[in-house]
Design an enzyme around this catalytic site. Structure first.
Site, PDB file in Angstrom:
ATOM      1  N   LYS A 192     -11.931   0.434 -10.613  1.00 27.63           N
ATOM      2  CA  LYS A 192     -11.884  -0.743 -10.242  1.00 27.63           C
ATOM      3  C   LYS A 192     -13.199  -1.273  -9.672  1.00 27.63           C
ATOM      4  O   LYS A 192     -13.926  -0.666  -8.850  1.00 27.63           O
ATOM      5  CB  LYS A 192     -10.766  -1.023  -9.133  1.00 27.63           C
ATOM      6  CG  LYS A 192     -10.692  -2.551  -8.528  1.00 27.63           C
ATOM      7  CD  LYS A 192      -9.429  -2.479  -7.636  1.00 27.63           C
ATOM      8  CE  LYS A 192      -8.924  -4.097  -7.287  1.00 27.63           C
ATOM      9  NZ  LYS A 192      -7.785  -4.100  -6.790  1.00 27.63           N
ATOM     10  N   ASN A 239     -14.627  -3.064   2.393  1.00 23.19           N
ATOM     11  CA  ASN A 239     -14.291  -2.763   3.866  1.00 23.19           C
ATOM     12  C   ASN A 239     -14.039  -1.520   4.330  1.00 23.19           C
ATOM     13  O   ASN A 239     -13.628  -1.008   5.368  1.00 23.19           O
ATOM     14  CB  ASN A 239     -12.766  -3.393   3.929  1.00 23.19           C
ATOM     15  CG  ASN A 239     -12.747  -4.915   3.671  1.00 23.19           C
ATOM     16  OD1 ASN A 239     -13.578  -5.707   3.888  1.00 23.19           O
ATOM     17  ND2 ASN A 239     -11.771  -5.467   2.958  1.00 23.19           N
ATOM     18  N   THR A 240     -14.502  -0.499   3.526  1.00 23.85           N
ATOM     19  CA  THR A 240     -14.954   1.010   3.891  1.00 23.85           C
ATOM     20  C   THR A 240     -16.273   1.248   3.926  1.00 23.85           C
ATOM     21  O   THR A 240     -17.075   1.135   2.711  1.00 23.85           O
ATOM     22  CB  THR A 240     -14.354   1.962   3.107  1.00 23.85           C
ATOM     23  OG1 THR A 240     -12.732   1.650   3.327  1.00 23.85           O
ATOM     24  CG2 THR A 240     -14.579   3.319   3.593  1.00 23.85           C
ATOM     25  N   LYS A 251       0.814  -1.193   0.086  1.00 22.44           N
ATOM     26  CA  LYS A 251      -0.087  -0.082   0.062  1.00 22.44           C
ATOM     27  C   LYS A 251       0.760   1.141  -0.002  1.00 22.44           C
ATOM     28  O   LYS A 251       0.606   2.202  -0.677  1.00 22.44           O
ATOM     29  CB  LYS A 251      -0.851   0.025   1.260  1.00 22.44           C
ATOM     30  CG  LYS A 251      -2.027  -1.152   1.154  1.00 22.44           C
ATOM     31  CD  LYS A 251      -2.986  -1.042   2.462  1.00 22.44           C
ATOM     32  CE  LYS A 251      -4.105  -1.855   2.387  1.00 22.44           C
ATOM     33  NZ  LYS A 251      -3.679  -3.049   2.585  1.00 22.44           N
ATOM     34  N   SER A 266     -14.245  -1.668  -2.971  1.00 24.27           N
ATOM     35  CA  SER A 266     -13.641  -2.364  -1.645  1.00 24.27           C
ATOM     36  C   SER A 266     -14.833  -2.470  -0.767  1.00 24.27           C
ATOM     37  O   SER A 266     -15.722  -1.569  -0.426  1.00 24.27           O
ATOM     38  CB  SER A 266     -12.637  -1.616  -0.592  1.00 24.27           C
ATOM     39  OG  SER A 266     -12.435  -2.441   0.499  1.00 24.27           O
ATOM     40  N   ASN A 326     -12.365  -6.407  -7.863  1.00 19.86           N
ATOM     41  CA  ASN A 326     -11.996  -6.368  -6.560  1.00 19.86           C
ATOM     42  C   ASN A 326     -12.460  -7.831  -5.852  1.00 19.86           C
ATOM     43  O   ASN A 326     -12.577  -8.533  -6.401  1.00 19.86           O
ATOM     44  CB  ASN A 326     -12.709  -5.304  -6.058  1.00 19.86           C
ATOM     45  CG  ASN A 326     -11.669  -4.465  -4.956  1.00 19.86           C
ATOM     46  OD1 ASN A 326     -11.176  -5.142  -3.930  1.00 19.86           O
ATOM     47  ND2 ASN A 326     -11.810  -3.159  -4.729  1.00 19.86           N
ATOM     48  N   ASN A 369      -9.651 -10.413   3.664  1.00 13.44           N
ATOM     49  CA  ASN A 369      -9.469  -9.243   4.406  1.00 13.44           C
ATOM     50  C   ASN A 369     -10.467  -8.305   4.711  1.00 13.44           C
ATOM     51  O   ASN A 369     -11.335  -8.266   3.901  1.00 13.44           O
ATOM     52  CB  ASN A 369      -8.022  -8.744   3.497  1.00 13.44           C
ATOM     53  CG  ASN A 369      -8.617  -7.600   2.625  1.00 13.44           C
ATOM     54  OD1 ASN A 369      -8.778  -6.745   3.029  1.00 13.44           O
ATOM     55  ND2 ASN A 369      -8.685  -7.984   1.501  1.00 13.44           N
ATOM     56  N   PHE A 398      -8.302  -0.060   4.073  1.00 14.62           N
ATOM     57  CA  PHE A 398      -7.314   0.834   3.637  1.00 14.62           C
ATOM     58  C   PHE A 398      -6.406   1.445   4.736  1.00 14.62           C
ATOM     59  O   PHE A 398      -6.292   2.679   4.779  1.00 14.62           O
ATOM     60  CB  PHE A 398      -8.213   1.985   3.110  1.00 14.62           C
ATOM     61  CG  PHE A 398      -9.107   1.651   1.717  1.00 14.62           C
ATOM     62  CD1 PHE A 398      -8.857   0.692   1.062  1.00 14.62           C
ATOM     63  CD2 PHE A 398     -10.087   2.757   1.267  1.00 14.62           C
ATOM     64  CE1 PHE A 398      -9.304   0.383  -0.223  1.00 14.62           C
ATOM     65  CE2 PHE A 398     -10.805   2.401   0.174  1.00 14.62           C
ATOM     66  CZ  PHE A 398     -10.470   1.283  -0.504  1.00 14.62           C
ATOM     67  N   GLY A 434      -8.019 -14.645  -8.641  1.00 16.39           N
ATOM     68  CA  GLY A 434      -7.815 -16.052  -8.723  1.00 16.39           C
ATOM     69  C   GLY A 434      -6.827 -16.663  -9.467  1.00 16.39           C
ATOM     70  O   GLY A 434      -6.618 -17.799  -9.949  1.00 16.39           O
TER      71      GLY A 434
END
Length: 327
Positions: free
Chosen positions: A210, A177-178, A65, A175, A239, A110, A114, A284
């Site tokens: 993305k 996760n945010t 990152k 993502s 993603n 995960n 970020f 993958g």
């Protein structure tokens, strides 16, 4: 096979088996490697969205990152590197543990959130490092502390800060996760964001979007319409997924790795057919044959992440070899 038989078992036991601890240790080791040239066998070069890539296999965002090991990735064979996802404000990410391996499925879940030192810190590191021997992509995301109403300026601030240092920019609106981030894939939000980035792009740096693998065809088609209307240079597909195809876990977060491959291929085919835009295929890829399938689906470039964790540096060279002669 040395990595799978000898190195990986040791790595997976370090830190009591905590995946993020191993990730941090690996970045520190790689950061000590001296600068070197990129591995580029004959016939592997390709020009995509105006950028000359030594080969078509890149490192996906999320692995490095903050660009801490940028000298190492070209030496491992990557033809381009994508850092980030970076946000305007530094942030610690979500609470640990937040990275989980599922070796039987060659998968990872995960919920990092970020975690990064912020756009200004990345800019300073890139300035100190100097040019890389391969193109550098920069993935941009929204700071968690920034509400959706301020998302456009948040992305634009990072874009301005890093503008002269990225060969291309990836807009991460997918993502899981945010909180609320995926709402930015909606037509109105995405249109406002891409319009603002276009206005701040005098040199015409390639901007990619993305996308999530969890969008319906209808939603993905609407997103593509917005991308085409705003002159987006390409898409990154895909993603991580909030689905759990064949992986028995209740851990929250985005899943990557081998179980994602079928859906990633579907999305790549759809995007290429419906938009004609260049696509970076990711999701993958664990073998050279996976690379071939991704290119046959229409991808112009590919990226690795989870496959690298399970198969090591040998996968990079296998992937590069699989791209030779492909167009």
């Amino acid at each position: 096979m040395t990595y799978e038989r000898l190195v990986r078992p040791v790595l997976f036991r370090l830190g009591g088996g905590d995946a993020e601890t191993v990730h941090e240790l690996t970045l520190r080791w790689l950061a000590r490697l001296p600068r070197g040239s990129a591995y580029s066998p004959p016939g592997a070069r390709r020009t995509v969205f105006g950028i000359d890539f030594p080969n078509t296999v890149g490192l996906a965002a999320g692995m490095d990152k903050d660009g801490r090991a940028l000298r190492a990735w070209p030496r491992l064979g990557f033809g381009f590197v994508e850092v980030g996802t970076v946000t305007w404000h530094p942030q610690p990410g979500n609470d640990r543990p937040r990275l989980f391996r599922f070796p039987a499925h060659e998968a990872i879940v995960n919920r990092m959130g970020f975690n990064n030192a912020g756009a200004r810190a990345l800019s300073a590191r890139l300035a100190a490092l100097g040019p890389l021997p391969v193109p550098l992509g920069i993935s941009l995301g929204k700071s968690k502390v920034t509400p959706l109403t301020g998302a456009v300026e948040d992305y634009v601030s990072s874009f301005r800060q890093l503008y002269d240092q990225g060969a291309y920019f990836a807009v991460n609106v997918s993502s899981p996760n945010t909180p609320g981030l995926r709402e930015l894939q909606d037509k109105a939000h995405l249109s406002a964001l891409l319009g603002a980035l276009h206005a701040e792009n005098p040199a015409g740096r390639p901007v990619l979007v993305k996308v999530a693998p969890d969008l319906t065809d209808a939603a993905l088609g609407e997103l593509l319409d917005v991308c085409l209307a705003h002159g987006v240079a390409g898409l990154i597909a895909t993603n991580t997924t909030i689905e759990r195809p064949g992986v028995p876990t209740a851990e929250a977060g985005g899943l990557s790795g081998r179980p994602l491959a079928p859906r990633a291929l579907e999305v790549v085919r759809f995007v290429v057919k419906e938009s004609g835009l260049p696509v970076v295929g990711v999701g993958g890829i664990s073998t050279g044959d996976d690379v071939t399938r991704m290119l046959d689906a229409g991808a112009s470039l590919v990226q690795l992440y989870t496959g690298l964790i399970y198969h090591g540096p040998r996968l990079v060279r296998q992937a590069v070899q699989a791209t030779r002669g492909k167009r």
